[in-house]
Design an enzyme around this catalytic site. Structure first.
Site, PDB file in Angstrom:
ATOM      1  CE1 TYR A   1     168.295  56.103  45.369  1.00  0.00           C
ATOM      2  CE2 TYR A   1     165.947  56.503  45.044  1.00  0.00           C
ATOM      3  CZ  TYR A   1     167.265  56.686  44.650  1.00  0.00           C
ATOM      4  OH  TYR A   1     167.544  57.439  43.549  1.00  0.00           O
TER       5      TYR A   1
ATOM      6  CB  SER B   1     200.993  88.304  29.816  1.00  0.00           C
ATOM      7  OG  SER B   1     200.393  89.543  29.522  1.00  0.00           O
TER       8      SER B   1
ATOM      9  CE  LYS C   1     202.998  88.222  34.814  1.00  0.00           C
ATOM     10  NZ  LYS C   1     201.800  89.003  35.098  1.00  0.00           N
TER      11      LYS C   1
ATOM     12  CG  ASN D   1     166.159  51.806  45.397  1.00  0.00           C
ATOM     13  OD1 ASN D   1     166.066  52.599  44.462  1.00  0.00           O
ATOM     14  ND2 ASN D   1     165.213  51.645  46.308  1.00  0.00           N
TER      15      ASN D   1
ATOM     16  CE  LYS E   1     173.523  58.656  40.078  1.00  0.00           C
ATOM     17  NZ  LYS E   1     173.012  58.313  41.436  1.00  0.00           N
TER      18      LYS E   1
ATOM     19  CG  ASN F   1     201.212  84.838  34.116  1.00  0.00           C
ATOM     20  OD1 ASN F   1     201.979  85.520  34.788  1.00  0.00           O
ATOM     21  ND2 ASN F   1     200.458  85.345  33.152  1.00  0.00           N
TER      22      ASN F   1
ATOM     23  CB  SER G   1     170.111  60.412  36.813  1.00  0.00           C
ATOM     24  OG  SER G   1     169.662  59.083  36.666  1.00  0.00           O
TER      25      SER G   1
ATOM     26  CD  GLU H   1     198.057  81.874  38.788  1.00  0.00           C
ATOM     27  OE1 GLU H   1     198.706  81.785  37.725  1.00  0.00           O
ATOM     28  OE2 GLU H   1     197.369  82.853  39.074  1.00  0.00           O
TER      29      GLU H   1
HETATM   30  N1  ARG Z   1     168.608  57.162  38.993  1.00  0.00           N
HETATM   31  C1  ARG Z   1     168.503  56.737  40.352  1.00  0.00           C
HETATM   32  C2  ARG Z   1     169.670  57.319  41.154  1.00  0.00           C
HETATM   33  O1  ARG Z   1     170.573  57.775  40.568  1.00  0.00           O
HETATM   34  C3  ARG Z   1     168.537  55.248  40.447  1.00  0.00           C
HETATM   35  C4  ARG Z   1     167.697  54.651  41.516  1.00  0.00           C
HETATM   36  C5  ARG Z   1     166.287  55.015  41.360  1.00  0.00           C
HETATM   37  N2  ARG Z   1     165.447  54.254  42.207  1.00  0.00           N
HETATM   38  C6  ARG Z   1     164.189  54.575  42.378  1.00  0.00           C
HETATM   39  N3  ARG Z   1     163.478  53.846  43.102  1.00  0.00           N
HETATM   40  N4  ARG Z   1     163.667  55.609  41.788  1.00  0.00           N
HETATM   41  O2  ARG Z   1     169.656  57.318  42.374  1.00  0.00           O
END
Ligand code: ARG
Length: 455
Positions: free
Chosen positions: A314, A274, A280, A107, A322, A282, A20, A287
């Protein structure tokens, strides 16, 4: 980080789907703030030595400055922002960094970081909403007595004032602001110390970390703390409703700026030309703003769907929260700023507004009301007589005030000359003095009240 249990590294595709860091690096400042609070608390409770905590703090400050000046090297192999920061901290300060993760889990970190990030967005959106409301108030103040058509079904209904129409949006955006403040207060609890899910046997002080990070209190249940994302969903919901309001106003600006309406002129700063049609201009910003709401609604549906089937606590599914929230927040902020800019710059065309207000038999209700007041007709009968007069004017191709007294009297013998006084649009709006009505006197009161509230 968990090499003890594993003989083999992850497949390259596993690394790609799992990481991530490509997006959660936006949480770097929050992650470092969380770690600093956690380290200080571990020292205060005697779990870490002051010396280790000090080394961690210094190291975290270095990591933050590396991230801010762009020299930090993010690694996909390290998965996410939490491990990227911790790994670099370990390179910088060694042994003490390895003690930082005592009594906490990623977590906890992700839930804490994300709450801090969303909280900042609420504050930024609140300021942007106030700026937009001020731009609308300036328009309302300037045009407290400019007459325009009020519509229902986009058919001319009754004359209203420009100021009144602007103030309608001030009311809507003020409710967005109030929703935002409610939601912010509800989410302002700290997940840190949930220690993955069950709490911890270490003697941590969750009040201390909560306070250090500006939270009102720690989350009361460790399972809930790490496994819910209703704070993110509520943010998307607040943003969706606000974007819906923005989209309605944007739609009006698109209609109003057309050659057929000519109610407003949008400035060059918020329009485009345009490549083929030289005339024009716009209303692209309006929009796009009308369109961007699709992403914000979409984000809410996407995250609702991610969350709806997850057992506690979790699950990695939650990592998908996110990007949706980041994209929605970015587009909401951009839309708020663009709308404040457009509204601040736009010029109402008083003549076109007035001409439109007078057309379409907009004072028919005033005529019916006059028949009730002056002649004592029941309203249903007054409605019928007025309807007949409208049909007569329509057949003649004129407006209600252009009918002669004789033509009026043919529908009801007792009508007098006095009726013409209520058929003008200025008299019409001036008469709507009931609380919340469109009369310029009422609009000025509301503008003054809002100016005081926003000062
Ligand atoms: N990258 C994870 C997320 O965005 C963070 C938490 C990961 N926790 C785990 N036990 N793998 O949710």
């Amino acid at each position: 980080m968990w090499g003890g249990r594993f003989a083999e590294g992850p497949d390259a595709i596993m690394e790609a789907i799992n990481a991530s860091i490509g997006f959660d690096q936006r949480l770097a400042a929050q992650d470092i703030a969380g770690s600093r609070a956690h380290a200080a608390m571990l020292a205060a409770t005697g779990i870490l030595t002051d010396k280790d905590a000090e080394a961690i703090k210094e190291g975290l400050l270095t990591v933050l400055s590396e991230i801010e000046d762009g020299t930090f090297r993010f690694s996909t192999a390290l998965e996410d922002i939490h491990m990227n920061v911790e790994a670099r901290l370990t390179e910088l300060v060694g042994e003490p960094a390895k003690r930082l993760h005592t009594a906490r889990s990623r977590n906890d970190q992700v839930a804490t970081d994300f709450r801090l990030w969303v909280r900042d967005q609420y504050d930024a959106a609140g300021a942007a909403l106030e700026a937009l409301m001020k731009a609308l108030l300036s328009q309302a103040e300037a045009g407290a007595d400019w007459v325009m058509p009020g519509f229902t079904h986009l058919q001319t209904a009754q004359p209203v004032t420009w100021g009144h129409h602007m103030l309608a949006y001030v009311e809507m955006f003020s409710r967005d602001l109030s929703r935002l403040r409610d939601a912010r207060a509800r989410m302002n609890e700290c997940p840190l110390g949930a220690a993955a899910l069950a709490g911890t046997s270490f003697g941590i002080d969750r009040e201390m970390t909560a306070e250090a990070l500006g939270f009102a209190r720690p989350c009361a249940n460790s399972l809930d703390a790490v496994s819910d994302r209703d704070f993110a969903l509520e943010f998307l919901s607040v943003a969706s409703i606000s974007a819906m309001h923005l989209s309605r106003l944007a739609e009006e600006l698109v209609i109003w700026s057309s050659a057929q309406f000519r109610f407003v002129r949008l400035s060059d700063r918020w329009t485009t030309g345009s490549s083929i049609m030289p005339q024009k201009k716009n209303p692209d910003a309006a929009e796009l703003l009308r369109a961007k709401i699709g992403r914000i609604f979409g984000a809410q549906v996407a995250l609702m769907t991610v969350m709806k089937g997850l057992p506690l606590a979790y699950s990695k599914d939650m990592q998908e929260d996110k990007e949706q929230v980041f994209d929605a927040a970015d587009n909401w902020m951009l839309s708020l700023a663009a709308m404040a800019g457009m509204v601040g710059d736009m010029e109402a065309n008083g003549d076109a507004l007035r001409a439109a207000a007078a057309s379409g038999f907009s004072t028919a209700t005033d005529l019916a009301d006059w028949l009730v007041r002056a002649l004592g007709l029941p309203f249903r009968e007054a409605h019928h007589v007025t309807g007949a007069l409208v049909a007569k004017a329509e057949a003649k191709g004129c407006d209600l005030p252009d009918l002669s007294l004789a033509e009026m009297q043919a529908e009801h013998g007792e009508i007098t000359d006095e009726v013409f006084s209520v058929l003008g649009v200025d008299n019409s709006v001036a008469s709507r003095t009931s609380y919340g009505g469109t009369a310029p006197t009422r609009v000025r009161e509301q503008v003054a009240a809002w100016q005081e509230r926003l000062a």
